[in-house]
Design a protein around this motif. Structure first.
Motif, mmCIF file in Angstrom:
data_model
loop_
_atom_site.group_PDB
_atom_site.id
_atom_site.type_symbol
_atom_site.label_atom_id
_atom_site.label_comp_id
_atom_site.label_asym_id
_atom_site.label_seq_id
_atom_site.Cartn_x
_atom_site.Cartn_y
_atom_site.Cartn_z
ATOM 1 N N VAL A 185 26.266 50.591 -2.528
ATOM 2 C CA VAL A 185 26.905 51.307 -3.626
ATOM 3 C C VAL A 185 26.031 51.058 -4.852
ATOM 4 N N CYS A 186 25.347 52.105 -5.318
ATOM 5 C CA CYS A 186 24.411 51.935 -6.441
ATOM 6 C C CYS A 186 25.038 52.313 -7.781
ATOM 7 N N SER A 200 27.723 46.499 -3.173
ATOM 8 C CA SER A 200 28.285 46.255 -1.841
ATOM 9 C C SER A 200 27.476 47.048 -0.812
ATOM 10 N N ARG A 201 27.324 46.423 0.344
ATOM 11 C CA ARG A 201 26.480 46.992 1.394
ATOM 12 C C ARG A 201 27.305 47.342 2.619
ATOM 13 N N ASN A 202 26.869 48.405 3.280
ATOM 14 C CA ASN A 202 27.480 48.788 4.541
ATOM 15 C C ASN A 202 26.514 49.651 5.328
ATOM 16 N N GLN A 225 23.596 54.784 -2.008
ATOM 17 C CA GLN A 225 22.159 54.989 -1.791
ATOM 18 C C GLN A 225 21.870 54.490 -0.389
ATOM 19 N N PHE A 226 21.070 55.221 0.361
ATOM 20 C CA PHE A 226 20.874 54.854 1.752
ATOM 21 C C PHE A 226 19.425 54.958 2.189
ATOM 22 N N ASP A 242 24.409 59.756 -1.646
ATOM 23 C CA ASP A 242 25.613 60.530 -1.358
ATOM 24 C C ASP A 242 26.554 60.277 -2.526
ATOM 25 N N THR A 243 26.688 61.277 -3.398
ATOM 26 C CA THR A 243 27.463 61.141 -4.631
ATOM 27 C C THR A 243 28.794 61.852 -4.489
#
Length: 175
Positions: free
Chosen positions: A70-71, A51-53, A81-82, A90-91
């Motif tokens: 969301v990786c 999913s992307r944002n 992952q960005f 960002d975990t």
């Protein structure tokens, strides 16, 4: 281009399901995120792998943003992952520890442009770390007011091989 890591953790007097709900519900998430930060999903909000944002900083005129995907996703784990002015992950991990839920946030990133890294180091690095801790405090306050929910994580996939290979006991988890 050196990798940087900002890591914060907090104990929350709530169930793992309540912590999970703080991510699953976008309105709740906007309550604990920095007020200047908005998450804009592509399509409907969900936390499924792929999913992307876009996380957008509400600064007038420039509104910098990070494109995120969301990786990795499993029970007690979300990894975004960005790409943008930062590249990285960002975990978020949470697990039951006695009477509380332990929540860990690890922000690993690189800044490709030297002038952006220079500005970040002088202006934003300390602010970012303080904001990460403030976000954890806000998330804690919200999760501790939610009713105990048992169905939030019922349909999550099992941990990915990477997540399964991570330390399994709280004492082995990095901080």
């Amino acid at each position: 281009m050196a990798e940087r890591c900002f890591q914060q953790a907090i104990a929350i007097q709530a169930s793992c399901a309540a912590v999970e709900a703080c991510f699953q519900d976008l309105e709740l998430m906007h309550c604990w995120l920095n007020p200047l930060l908005r998450c804009r999903p592509e399509g409907d909000w969900n936390l499924d792998r792929g999913s992307r944002n876009r996380f957008q900083i509400q600064i007038p005129l420039i509104s910098p943003s990070l494109e995120c995907v969301v990786c990795d996703r499993a029970e007690g784990l979300i990894v975004w992952q960005f790409e943008g002015f930062f590249q990285g992950t960002d975990t978020w991990r949470w697990w039951q520890e006695g009477e509380h839920t332990q929540l860990d946030n690890c922000f690993r990133f690189q800044i490709a442009k030297p002038w952006v890294a220079w500005g970040f180091d002088r202006v934003a690095a300390g602010v970012t770390q303080r904001d990460m801790q403030a976000q954890l405090q806000r998330l804690k306050a919200i999760a501790e007011t939610l009713p105990v929910a048992s169905t939030v994580t019922d349909n999550l996939p099992s941990p990915s091989p990477e997540a399964a290979a991570s330390p399994s006991t709280p004492a082995d988890r990095p901080l």
